[in-house]
Design an enzyme around this catalytic site. Structure first.
Site, PDB file in Angstrom:
ATOM      1  CD  GLN A   1      43.231  40.072  37.159  1.00 47.30           C
ATOM      2  OE1 GLN A   1      42.821  38.986  37.574  1.00 47.30           O
ATOM      3  NE2 GLN A   1      42.545  41.192  37.295  1.00 47.30           N
TER       4      GLN A   1
ATOM      5  CG  HIS B   1      38.601  35.021  33.489  1.00 49.78           C
ATOM      6  ND1 HIS B   1      37.671  34.974  34.488  1.00 49.78           N
ATOM      7  CD2 HIS B   1      39.773  34.703  34.090  1.00 49.78           C
ATOM      8  CE1 HIS B   1      38.250  34.628  35.623  1.00 49.78           C
ATOM      9  NE2 HIS B   1      39.528  34.456  35.403  1.00 49.78           N
TER      10      HIS B   1
ATOM     11  CG  ASP C   1      40.056  40.991  40.173  1.00 55.10           C
ATOM     12  OD1 ASP C   1      40.241  41.607  39.111  1.00 55.10           O
ATOM     13  OD2 ASP C   1      40.003  39.749  40.248  1.00 55.10           O
TER      14      ASP C   1
ATOM     15  CE  LYS D   1      39.679  38.971  36.590  1.00 57.48           C
ATOM     16  NZ  LYS D   1      39.275  38.495  37.920  1.00 57.48           N
TER      17      LYS D   1
ATOM     18  CE1 TYR E   1      37.805  34.214  39.308  1.00 54.89           C
ATOM     19  CE2 TYR E   1      37.819  36.325  40.426  1.00 54.89           C
ATOM     20  CZ  TYR E   1      38.432  35.412  39.603  1.00 54.89           C
ATOM     21  OH  TYR E   1      39.672  35.685  39.082  1.00 54.89           O
TER      22      TYR E   1
HETATM   23  N1  NDP Z   1      42.663  36.559  35.914  1.00 64.72           N
HETATM   24  C1  NDP Z   1      42.867  35.348  36.398  1.00 64.72           C
HETATM   25  O1  NDP Z   1      42.897  34.341  35.675  1.00 64.72           O
HETATM   26  C2  NDP Z   1      43.086  35.191  37.849  1.00 64.72           C
HETATM   27  C3  NDP Z   1      42.732  36.218  38.698  1.00 64.72           C
HETATM   28  N2  NDP Z   1      42.908  36.104  40.047  1.00 64.72           N
HETATM   29  C4  NDP Z   1      42.509  37.261  40.890  1.00 64.72           C
HETATM   30  O2  NDP Z   1      43.632  37.625  41.691  1.00 64.72           O
HETATM   31  C5  NDP Z   1      43.271  37.549  43.071  1.00 64.72           C
HETATM   32  C6  NDP Z   1      44.500  37.210  43.908  1.00 64.72           C
HETATM   33  O3  NDP Z   1      45.059  35.976  43.547  1.00 64.72           O
HETATM   34  P1  NDP Z   1      44.871  34.658  44.424  1.00 64.72           P
HETATM   35  O4  NDP Z   1      44.990  33.498  43.549  1.00 64.72           O
HETATM   36  O5  NDP Z   1      43.654  34.762  45.239  1.00 64.72           O
HETATM   37  O6  NDP Z   1      46.179  34.621  45.334  1.00 64.72           O
HETATM   38  P2  NDP Z   1      46.841  35.532  46.465  1.00 64.72           P
HETATM   39  O7  NDP Z   1      48.288  35.575  46.152  1.00 64.72           O
HETATM   40  O8  NDP Z   1      46.111  36.811  46.645  1.00 64.72           O
HETATM   41  O9  NDP Z   1      46.700  34.625  47.756  1.00 64.72           O
HETATM   42  C7  NDP Z   1      45.476  34.407  48.395  1.00 64.72           C
HETATM   43  C8  NDP Z   1      45.722  33.434  49.543  1.00 64.72           C
HETATM   44  O10 NDP Z   1      46.628  34.027  50.472  1.00 64.72           O
HETATM   45  C9  NDP Z   1      46.065  34.053  51.786  1.00 64.72           C
HETATM   46  N3  NDP Z   1      46.458  35.360  52.369  1.00 64.72           N
HETATM   47  C10 NDP Z   1      45.971  36.576  52.047  1.00 64.72           C
HETATM   48  N4  NDP Z   1      46.602  37.547  52.731  1.00 64.72           N
HETATM   49  C11 NDP Z   1      47.511  36.931  53.514  1.00 64.72           C
HETATM   50  C12 NDP Z   1      48.468  37.384  54.448  1.00 64.72           C
HETATM   51  N5  NDP Z   1      48.597  38.688  54.710  1.00 64.72           N
HETATM   52  N6  NDP Z   1      49.240  36.470  55.080  1.00 64.72           N
HETATM   53  C13 NDP Z   1      49.091  35.138  54.814  1.00 64.72           C
HETATM   54  N7  NDP Z   1      48.201  34.638  53.941  1.00 64.72           N
HETATM   55  C14 NDP Z   1      47.423  35.524  53.288  1.00 64.72           C
HETATM   56  C15 NDP Z   1      44.575  33.917  51.574  1.00 64.72           C
HETATM   57  O11 NDP Z   1      43.951  33.255  52.655  1.00 64.72           O
HETATM   58  P3  NDP Z   1      42.811  33.970  53.567  1.00 64.72           P
HETATM   59  O12 NDP Z   1      41.663  34.301  52.675  1.00 64.72           O
HETATM   60  O13 NDP Z   1      42.501  32.914  54.567  1.00 64.72           O
HETATM   61  O14 NDP Z   1      43.449  35.178  54.167  1.00 64.72           O
HETATM   62  C16 NDP Z   1      44.490  33.053  50.315  1.00 64.72           C
HETATM   63  O15 NDP Z   1      44.608  31.684  50.652  1.00 64.72           O
HETATM   64  C17 NDP Z   1      42.158  36.494  43.074  1.00 64.72           C
HETATM   65  O16 NDP Z   1      41.438  36.451  44.269  1.00 64.72           O
HETATM   66  C18 NDP Z   1      41.369  36.922  41.862  1.00 64.72           C
HETATM   67  O17 NDP Z   1      40.580  38.048  42.170  1.00 64.72           O
HETATM   68  C19 NDP Z   1      43.511  34.983  40.572  1.00 64.72           C
HETATM   69  C20 NDP Z   1      43.874  33.936  39.770  1.00 64.72           C
HETATM   70  C21 NDP Z   1      43.681  33.942  38.345  1.00 64.72           C
HETATM   71  O1  NHF Z   2      40.613  33.624  37.792  1.00 63.43           O
HETATM   72  C1  NHF Z   2      40.788  32.438  37.944  1.00 63.43           C
HETATM   73  C2  NHF Z   2      41.221  31.894  39.219  1.00 63.43           C
HETATM   74  O2  NHF Z   2      41.941  30.685  39.079  1.00 63.43           O
HETATM   75  C3  NHF Z   2      41.159  29.700  38.445  1.00 63.43           C
HETATM   76  C4  NHF Z   2      41.745  28.327  38.569  1.00 63.43           C
HETATM   77  O3  NHF Z   2      43.071  28.177  38.260  1.00 63.43           O
HETATM   78  C5  NHF Z   2      40.990  30.115  37.023  1.00 63.43           C
HETATM   79  O4  NHF Z   2      40.045  29.272  36.413  1.00 63.43           O
HETATM   80  C6  NHF Z   2      40.523  31.504  36.859  1.00 63.43           C
HETATM   81  O5  NHF Z   2      41.090  32.010  35.681  1.00 63.43           O
END
Ligand code: NDP
Ligand code: NHF
Length: 326
Positions: free
Chosen positions: A187, A114, A47, A81, A52
């Site tokens: 998403q 997005h 993803d 996205k 990003y």
């Molecule tokens: N469409 C949108 O607007 C959005 C989309 N996204 C997408 O969703 C994905 C996932 O969401 P995200 O916000 O990253 O949050 P997550 O819930 O996936 O959490 C990520 C965090 O958790 C830590 N982590 C990962 N695995 C573990 C584990 N097994 N134990 C403890 N800590 C862990 C990571 O640190 P470390 O890397 O150090 O392991 C990182 O700090 C994003 O990366 C993105 O691709 C996210 C937000 C908004």
């Molecule tokens: O995918 C995303 C990850 O989080 C960001 C910050 O909140 C957003 O801007 C974005 O939508």
């Protein structure tokens, strides 16, 4: 134990792997390692997003993987996205082509809008540009027009499927009712403190798959919001919830694995982000155990109706999706 499907079937007939690697906040230099490790342990879904700023590094890594004959293009599901500054029909192909060039691909498997926050970027880059303390909103945009551009992208074979992200139930229905090509995926934020029961039900009725972002409650989010938006949110740490720790101990698993298993058992696609090869591997090891009905009920009981993600300035946006409960 009965075998468990590793994918979700989409309305275009494709199979979307139920676990993907999230890449938001994966730093330059770390993305390569993350993607390589993920592919080595069996992930077949990545993803990413124009916003990003890591698509070039992902593209280089994928090329290496394909050139080495480890995988063929059709073996892996890539999601990207459309940025918030791309909310016009004629901008969609332009931004998608940039993502494709960076990813070194001729198509993505899923292209998402997005968010419904149309903006006018100040330097051509920001997702949420702020001027004089206010979000720079693009009032000319209409997401139905954006959606026509998304349909153009399918026609042009630049993406196999299209979907939306951060849209609420009313906005989803507006797209759905007017679409020539129906959205295949939504998403949104989804985890045990914000389980999206009602939105998921609506998606099922419309045959739209759901991907959970922040499936682990993103433990690094408080720091991000403070550093980038000056928002001082004391966010709960979902991974440390004592009820999850107990269930994890019982199954000899980690809290992260319990959270992911609970989502995929519901039929929700998860995209945990990690840049750490051990945690990337750990997050994929969720197919060898089963949560009992009692475990599931206990996790369902953690619902706090608590959105963790905050988007600075969007309260003023006419398409703010978060001003109704779902
Ligand atoms: N469409 C949108 O607007 C959005 C989309 N996204 C997408 O969703 C994905 C996932 O969401 P995200 O916000 O990253 O949050 P997550 O819930 O996936 O959490 C990520 C965090 O958790 C830590 N982590 C990962 N695995 C573990 C584990 N097994 N134990 C403890 N800590 C862990 C990571 O640190 P470390 O890397 O150090 O392991 C990182 O700090 C994003 O990366 C993105 O691709 C996210 C937000 C908004
Ligand atoms: O995918 C995303 C990850 O989080 C960001 C910050 O909140 C957003 O801007 C974005 O939508």
């Amino acid at each position: 134990m009965a075998s468990f499907p590793h994918y979700v079937k989409l309305n275009n007939g494709a199979r979307m792997p139920i676990i993907g690697l999230g890449t938001w906040q994966a730093k330059e230099g770390e993305v390569k390692v993350a993607v390589e490790s993920a592919i080595d342990c069996g992930y077949r879904h990545i993803d990413t997003a124009w916003a990003y700023k890591n698509e070039k590094e992902i593209g280089k890594t994928l090329k290496k993987v394909f050139d080495a004959g480890k995988l063929k293009r059709e073996d892996i599901f890539i999601v990207s996205k459309l940025p918030n500054g791309g909310h016009h029909r004629d901008k969609v192909l332009h931004y998608l082509q940039q993502s494709l060039d960076d990813l070194q691909l001729s198509y993505v498997d899923m292209y998402l809008v997005h968010s419904p926050f149309s903006v006018v970027p100040l330097d051509g880059n920001e997702q949420l540009p702020i001027k004089d303390g206010k979000l720079v909103i693009d009032y000319e945009a209409d997401f139905l027009d954006t959606w026509k551009g998304m349909e153009d992208a399918v026609d042009a074979e630049m993406t196999k499927a299209i979907g939306i992200s951060n849209f609420n139930s009313e906005q989803i229905k507006r797209i759905y009712d007017n679409a020539r090509i129906k959205p295949a995926n939504l998403q949104v934020e989804c985890h045990a403190y914000f389980p999206q029961i009602k939105l998921f039900q609506i998606c099922k009725e419309l045959n739209i798959s759901l991907t959970a972002y922040g499936p682990l409650g993103n433990p690094s989010l408080s720091g991000f919001l403070r550093e980038n938006f000056g928002i001082n949110a004391e966010l709960p740490n979902l991974l440390k919830d004592p009820a999850l720790q107990d269930i994890a101990e019982k199954h000899q698993k980690t809290a992260a694995q319990i959270l992911l298993r609970w989502l995929i058992q519901r039929g929700i696609i998860v995209i945990p982000k990690s840049s750490n090869p051990n945690r990337i591997k750990q997050n994929f090891e969720v197919f060898d155990f089963n949560l009992s009905e009692e475990d599931v009920n206990q996790i369902n009981g953690l619902d706090r109706n608590h959105r963790l993600f905050e988007y600075s300035g969007v309260e003023e946006h006419p398409n703010n999706p978060f001003n109704i409960p779902f």
